[in-house]
Structures are given as structure tokens and as C-alpha cells.
Scaffold this motif. Structure first.
Motif, short mmCIF file in Angstrom:
data_model
loop_
_atom_site.label_atom_id
_atom_site.label_comp_id
_atom_site.label_asym_id
_atom_site.label_seq_id
_atom_site.Cartn_x
_atom_site.Cartn_y
_atom_site.Cartn_z
N MET A 1 0.75 -1.18 0.01
CA MET A 1 0.03 -0.08 -0.08
C MET A 1 0.77 1.18 0.11
SD MET A 1 -3.02 0.65 2.54
CE MET A 1 -4.33 2.15 2.15
N THR A 2 0.46 2.27 -0.90
CA THR A 2 1.26 3.56 -0.92
C THR A 2 0.82 4.36 0.19
OG1 THR A 2 1.10 3.23 -3.18
CG2 THR A 2 1.64 5.44 -2.33
N GLY A 3 1.90 4.81 0.95
CA GLY A 3 2.02 5.54 2.19
C GLY A 3 1.53 7.24 1.69
N ARG A 4 1.11 7.93 2.72
CA ARG A 4 0.67 9.35 2.56
C ARG A 4 1.99 10.35 1.84
NH1 ARG A 4 -0.10 12.35 8.16
NH2 ARG A 4 2.04 12.80 8.50
N ALA A 5 3.20 9.94 2.47
CA ALA A 5 4.25 10.68 1.85
C ALA A 5 4.47 10.37 0.32
CB ALA A 5 5.39 10.36 2.82
N GLU A 6 4.32 9.06 -0.10
CA GLU A 6 4.56 8.78 -1.34
C GLU A 6 3.37 9.35 -2.39
OE1 GLU A 6 6.31 6.95 -4.71
OE2 GLU A 6 7.22 7.68 -2.79
N ILE A 7 2.21 9.47 -1.64
CA ILE A 7 1.14 10.12 -2.52
C ILE A 7 1.52 11.49 -2.53
CG2 ILE A 7 -1.11 10.78 -2.36
CD1 ILE A 7 -1.95 7.91 -1.06
N ALA A 8 1.78 12.15 -1.44
CA ALA A 8 2.12 13.76 -1.74
C ALA A 8 3.05 13.88 -2.56
CB ALA A 8 2.35 14.12 -0.41
N ARG A 9 4.37 12.92 -2.47
CA ARG A 9 5.32 13.25 -3.42
C ARG A 9 5.02 13.19 -4.82
NH1 ARG A 9 8.06 10.83 -6.77
NH2 ARG A 9 7.22 8.63 -6.52
N THR A 10 4.27 12.33 -5.16
CA THR A 10 3.68 12.20 -6.65
C THR A 10 2.85 13.33 -6.86
OG1 THR A 10 1.70 10.71 -6.17
CG2 THR A 10 3.77 9.64 -6.72
N TRP A 11 2.21 14.00 -6.23
CA TRP A 11 1.13 15.26 -6.57
C TRP A 11 2.38 16.25 -6.61
CZ3 TRP A 11 -3.76 16.25 -7.54
CH2 TRP A 11 -4.55 14.99 -7.55
N LEU A 12 3.32 16.46 -5.82
CA LEU A 12 4.18 17.36 -6.16
C LEU A 12 5.23 17.22 -7.50
CD1 LEU A 12 5.33 20.04 -4.83
CD2 LEU A 12 7.01 18.70 -3.61
N GLU A 13 5.51 15.86 -7.67
CA GLU A 13 6.20 15.94 -8.94
C GLU A 13 5.43 16.33 -10.15
OE1 GLU A 13 7.84 12.04 -11.08
OE2 GLU A 13 8.04 11.94 -8.89
N GLN A 14 4.10 16.04 -10.06
CA GLN A 14 3.30 16.20 -11.05
C GLN A 14 3.09 17.70 -11.02
OE1 GLN A 14 2.19 14.06 -13.39
NE2 GLN A 14 2.06 16.10 -14.77
N ALA A 15 3.14 18.52 -10.14
CA ALA A 15 3.20 19.90 -10.12
C ALA A 15 4.14 20.49 -10.78
CB ALA A 15 2.89 20.30 -8.40
N GLU A 16 5.31 19.91 -10.39
CA GLU A 16 6.62 20.57 -10.89
C GLU A 16 6.61 20.38 -12.48
OE1 GLU A 16 9.11 18.32 -8.75
OE2 GLU A 16 9.59 20.36 -7.34
N ALA A 17 6.13 19.08 -13.10
CA ALA A 17 5.88 18.85 -14.45
C ALA A 17 5.08 19.62 -15.22
CB ALA A 17 5.56 17.14 -14.58
N ASP A 18 3.74 19.97 -14.46
CA ASP A 18 2.91 21.00 -15.12
C ASP A 18 3.35 22.39 -15.16
OD1 ASP A 18 1.01 18.85 -15.05
OD2 ASP A 18 -0.35 19.72 -13.58
N LEU A 19 4.01 22.75 -14.46
CA LEU A 19 4.87 24.16 -14.58
C LEU A 19 5.72 23.95 -15.36
CD1 LEU A 19 5.09 26.81 -13.38
CD2 LEU A 19 6.74 26.28 -11.58
N ALA A 20 6.51 23.06 -15.71
CA ALA A 20 7.57 23.00 -16.73
C ALA A 20 6.85 23.09 -18.20
CB ALA A 20 8.43 21.77 -16.65
N ALA A 21 5.53 22.41 -18.21
CA ALA A 21 4.78 22.45 -19.32
C ALA A 21 4.38 23.84 -19.52
CB ALA A 21 3.57 21.09 -18.84
N ALA A 22 3.72 24.51 -18.55
CA ALA A 22 3.27 25.94 -18.74
C ALA A 22 4.37 26.76 -19.43
CB ALA A 22 2.88 26.30 -17.43
N GLN A 23 5.50 26.53 -19.03
CA GLN A 23 6.60 27.30 -19.57
C GLN A 23 7.02 26.75 -21.01
OE1 GLN A 23 9.44 26.09 -16.34
NE2 GLN A 23 9.13 28.03 -15.27
N ASP A 24 6.85 25.58 -21.53
CA ASP A 24 6.69 25.29 -22.84
C ASP A 24 5.72 25.70 -23.57
OD1 ASP A 24 9.24 23.66 -21.79
OD2 ASP A 24 8.09 21.80 -21.93
N SER A 25 4.61 25.61 -23.17
CA SER A 25 3.47 26.16 -23.74
C SER A 25 3.60 27.70 -23.70
CB SER A 25 2.20 25.77 -23.03
OG SER A 25 1.90 24.65 -23.23
N ALA A 26 4.00 28.48 -23.03
CA ALA A 26 4.13 29.92 -23.14
C ALA A 26 5.37 30.06 -24.22
CB ALA A 26 4.74 30.55 -22.03
#
Length: 135
Positions: A1-26
Motif C-alpha cells: 500500500m502506498t503511504g501518504r508521503a509517497e502520494i504527496a510526493r507524486t502530486w508535487l512531482e506532477q505539479a513541477e511537471a505541469d509548471l514545466a509544461a506551462a513554460q513550454d506552452s508559453a
């Protein structure tokens, strides 16, 4: 079972990827997508913080609401109110032709200035979340 720290880390990692995508789109002059992706980066960063604090189900897409919940965990999140309220405006209108002006699609409605402001606010939210990151 995935722990809360791992779940939180995946959300933060995706947030960083979305910000990079925003920069690419701009950079590609897809300003409407840059704005939306910046909104998504902010949303996912705030959710990462809340998941890291033990939340198990977060339904809202409102950054303002998420910021309020984060401020309940740590009062320093109150300073993100302007960024969150600003980015909330870019969740729907950036994606749908009838979101603002039915004669002008989002692809022509938003400009470089909009994208830069959204990216700046999303970046500030991510950096704020990282200051309170456990680890």
C-alpha cells in the motif's frame, strides 16, 4: 500500500511537471494552455501539501479553497491568497470557447502577459509548498 508521503510526493512531482509544461506552452505561444497548466501546477502543489498532512480525499479544484485548507494546517499559507484567487480564473475559461467571449477562442484571447503572470504565481505556490515539505 502506498503511504501518504509517497502520494504527496507524486502530486508535487506532477505539479513541477505541469509548471514545466506551462513554460513550454508559453514559449510555443500557446498562452491559453500555459495559463491552464500553471493553474494545474498550483492546484496540485497545494493538494500535495494536504495529502502530506494526512488528507485522503480532496475534491475541489479551487485554489482559494485549497489555500484555506492549507492555512488551517499552517497559517503561512494565508499569504498565497492573491496568487490562488488569480489562478482560479484560468481553470475553465482557458479551455472552452464559450468560457469568456464566444467570438474569440481562448487560443486568441490570452497573451504572453497572462501566461507570464500565471507562471509566476504557480511558481510562488510551488516554492511555498516546498518550504513546508517534510524531508
Amino acid at each position: 500500500m502506498t503511504g501518504r508521503a509517497e502520494i504527496a510526493r507524486t502530486w508535487l512531482e506532477q505539479a513541477e511537471a505541469d509548471l514545466a509544461a506551462a513554460q513550454d506552452s508559453a514559449a510555443a505561444r500557446h498562452y491559453e494552455w500555459a495559463c491552464f497548466q500553471a493553474q494545474q501546477a498550483g492546484e496540485k502543489a497545494l493538494k500535495a501539501f494536504l495529502y502530506g498532512r494526512g488528507r485522503t480525499s480532496i475534491i475541489t479544484h479551487s485554489l482559494r479553497r485549497l489555500r484555506e485548507e492549507c492555512a488551517g494546517e499552517h497559517p503561512a499559507f494565508a499569504q498565497l491568497d492573491d496568487a490562488c484567487r488569480f489562478l482560479d480564473q484560468y481553470y475553465i475559461a482557458t479551455r472552452y470557447p464559450n468560457g469568456l467571449d464566444q467570438e474569440v477562442p481562448p487560443a486568441r484571447y490570452y497573451d504572453k502577459k497572462d501566461a507570464e503572470q500565471c507562471i509566476e504565481f504557480a511558481h510562488s505556490i510551488l516554492e511555498h509548498v516546498k518550504r513546508f515539505w517534510p524531508g
